[in-house]
Design an enzyme around this catalytic site. Structure first.
Site, PDB file in Angstrom:
ATOM      1  N   VAL A  72      69.341  -7.832  37.450  1.00  0.00           N
ATOM      2  CA  VAL A  72      68.958  -7.881  38.551  1.00  0.00           C
ATOM      3  C   VAL A  72      69.190  -6.617  38.949  1.00  0.00           C
ATOM      4  O   VAL A  72      69.604  -6.151  39.421  1.00  0.00           O
ATOM      5  CB  VAL A  72      71.086  -8.723  39.734  1.00  0.00           C
ATOM      6  CG1 VAL A  72      69.932  -8.844  41.438  1.00  0.00           C
ATOM      7  CG2 VAL A  72      71.039 -10.262  39.058  1.00  0.00           C
TER       8      VAL A  72
ATOM      9  N   ASP B  26      59.317  -6.695  23.749  1.00  0.00           N
ATOM     10  CA  ASP B  26      58.963  -7.444  24.990  1.00  0.00           C
ATOM     11  C   ASP B  26      57.721  -6.473  25.854  1.00  0.00           C
ATOM     12  O   ASP B  26      57.793  -7.171  26.991  1.00  0.00           O
ATOM     13  CB  ASP B  26      60.411  -7.325  26.132  1.00  0.00           C
ATOM     14  CG  ASP B  26      60.263  -8.788  26.520  1.00  0.00           C
ATOM     15  OD1 ASP B  26      59.306  -9.642  26.296  1.00  0.00           O
ATOM     16  OD2 ASP B  26      60.555  -8.741  28.373  1.00  0.00           O
TER      17      ASP B  26
END
Length: 506
Positions: A252, A389
């Protein structure tokens, strides 16, 4: 000898009138006195006020000697019962075993009630099917009745009513319905099942509450993480924390205003990347870290929660390699357990858009593709890293440049699956730019050869064959590394990354 007489002292209020002579009981009860009083009343016929006289129907009938005798007997019995209670209390004292004198009571408890008829709500419930009977109370003696009609505390009806009353002791969050107002009878089996269900629900709720308190969920942090963030503000590293700007499967991100760190300036705008402490958010983390030689020795000795801190440290080291190679990426400011403070990519509290959301012209798309191709080659050859990624979701467009973010899962090419991760990155990049209409965009196979410098056989219709070549190459590299017993590094990559500002205080 002279005799002295004692005189009574005078009253300061004057002379005291003499008391009237006392009348005997026989004089009071005599019929002659009654007749004399009656005659005196008749001499003054106007003395009696007719308005003060009670009507005959409201006057209490006291002419009957039987009623007077019953009233006197009732009062006598009540006084006897009061004395009996005092004797019972005195006899029992503080003993745990008490003896009751209830059998010697003269007045029935219901007859001794002080409730008046005016206070009773006279509602005819004789034909009401839902009329509840008066609940029976288990006597202290353990049984009631005589002879064959013995009712013990194990009676089915009595136990059922008692179990219904005990449902009030359940937790407030357990809804037991409105059956408590009826003559409901619960068997022991049903009550025990309800009780066990309530306890299991309470334990489950406690586990969920504890999990929530000790986990970092989406757009929220647990108390421990919040305390670390408060410490950063109190230490002056941050001026204030503004709010959440991004969420992902592993972290987050919060926006904050920078302060100072050990007399070193902190960027005016920074981000706090808080790695989630819920392990089920990203279950395959160990796939990227357990075979990395930099953390392989430490991975097997740490518990899963400490691996999250290791994950944050891994991204710090990967970003340091990208910075040394000149690749645009966030600058590391501070590492505090699983919180990584980075420079903010954007301006005026507005983050730079992701490459997938940026509105680019054809020239900008072509320039972006060229920058991505250069960064992939630099990462592989100079940084000795594979992003693992890379996609349009992990690239930002800011100041006409492509910025790389989220490199916590990046691995080295010598990783057992490093080349497989690189081919997946090439597939994502080629698919995105070809979909956007970039003419010079290479296919995933040619892009992989361009980044690695290898010359694998390319067949656009045979992806499985190309993957087989990559797996075979990874197998040979792994066997070669095991034989040599050490890793090889590019020219500009050191074996050990320089130490960074890592605050490990609790």
């Amino acid at each position: 000898m002279d005799q002295t007489t004692v005189t009574a002292p005078k009253s300061p209020w004057g002379s005291v009138p003499a008391a009237p002579p006392a009348c005997s009981l026989s004089e009071v009860m005599s019929e002659e006195l009654a007749k004399q009083l009656d005659e005196e009343n008749n001499l003054f016929p106007g003395a009696a006020d007719p308005e003060l006289e009670l009507p005959l129907e409201d006057a209490t009938d006291t002419d009957s000697d039987l009623m007077l005798a019953q009233m006197l007997q009732m009062q006598f019995d009540r006084e006897f019962d009061d004395q009996l209670k005092r004797e019972e209390k005195k006899f029992n004292g503080d003993s745990k075993v008490s003896i009751s004198f209830e059998n010697y009571r003269m007045v029935h408890p219901y007859e001794d009630s002080d409730s008046s008829e005016d206070e009773v709500d006279w509602q005819d419930t004789r034909h009401d099917p839902y009329r509840a009977e008066k609940p029976q109370v288990t006597p202290k003696k353990g049984f009631v009745g005589k002879g064959k009609n013995i009712t013990t505390k194990h009676d089915e009806v009595m136990c059922g009513r008692k179990n219904t009353a005990r449902m009030d002791n359940f937790a407030p969050e357990v809804q037991v319905g409105d059956g408590l107002g009826m003559d409901l009878k619960l068997s022991n089996q049903v009550f025990n099942s309800l009780k066990q269900h309530v306890h299991s629900e309470q334990r489950r709720s406690a586990r969920l509450h504890e999990k929530k308190e000790h986990s970092t969920a989406e757009q929220a942090v647990d108390p421990r993480t919040r305390l670390l963030m408060y410490k950063m503000v109190n230490a002056g590293v941050l001026e204030n924390i503004n709010g959440c700007i991004s969420t992902g499967k592993e972290s987050v991100v919060f926006h904050a205003d920078g302060g100072s760190l050990e007399e070193e300036p902190v960027p005016s705008e920074v981000v706090l990347k808080v790695f989630k402490t819920t392990l089920n958010e990203f279950r395959n983390r160990d796939r990227y870290i357990k075979d990395d030689y930099r953390f392989k020795e430490r991975f097997s000795k740490l518990n899963p929660r400490k691996i999250i801190r290791l994950w944050a440290e891994k991204e710090m080291h990967n970003l340091s390699r990208l910075q040394r190679a000149g690749i645009p990426c966030p600058e590391v400011v501070l590492l505090k357990k699983h919180i990584l403070v980075l420079s903010f990519i954007g301006a005026d509290h507005i983050p730079a858009p992701k490459l997938k959301d940026a509105i680019l012209s054809e020239d900008d798309l072509s320039a972006a593709y060229g920058q991505v191709l250069t960064m992939m080659k630099t990462m592989f050859s100079e940084c000795n890293l594979v992003h693992a990624d890379l996609s349009e979701y992990n690239m930002l467009w800011h100041h006409d440049k492509v910025w790389l973010i989220d490199v916590s899962q990046s691995v080295e090419p010598t990783h057992p699956h490093g080349l497989e991760f690189l081919f997946r990155d090439c597939r994502n990049v080629a698919t995105f730019f070809r979909r956007r209409g970039v003419a010079e965009a290479l296919s995933q196979f040619h892009l992989f050869n361009a980044v690695t410098g290898l010359e694998l056989n390319v067949d656009d219709d045979d992806e499985a064959g190309f993957m087989a070549q990559i797996v075979a190459l990874e197998k040979r590299n792994e066997d070669h590394v095991q034989k040599r017993g050490k890793k090889t590094f590019p020219v500009n990559c050191e074996e050990d990354d320089p130490p960074f500002k890592h605050d490990s205080d609790d």
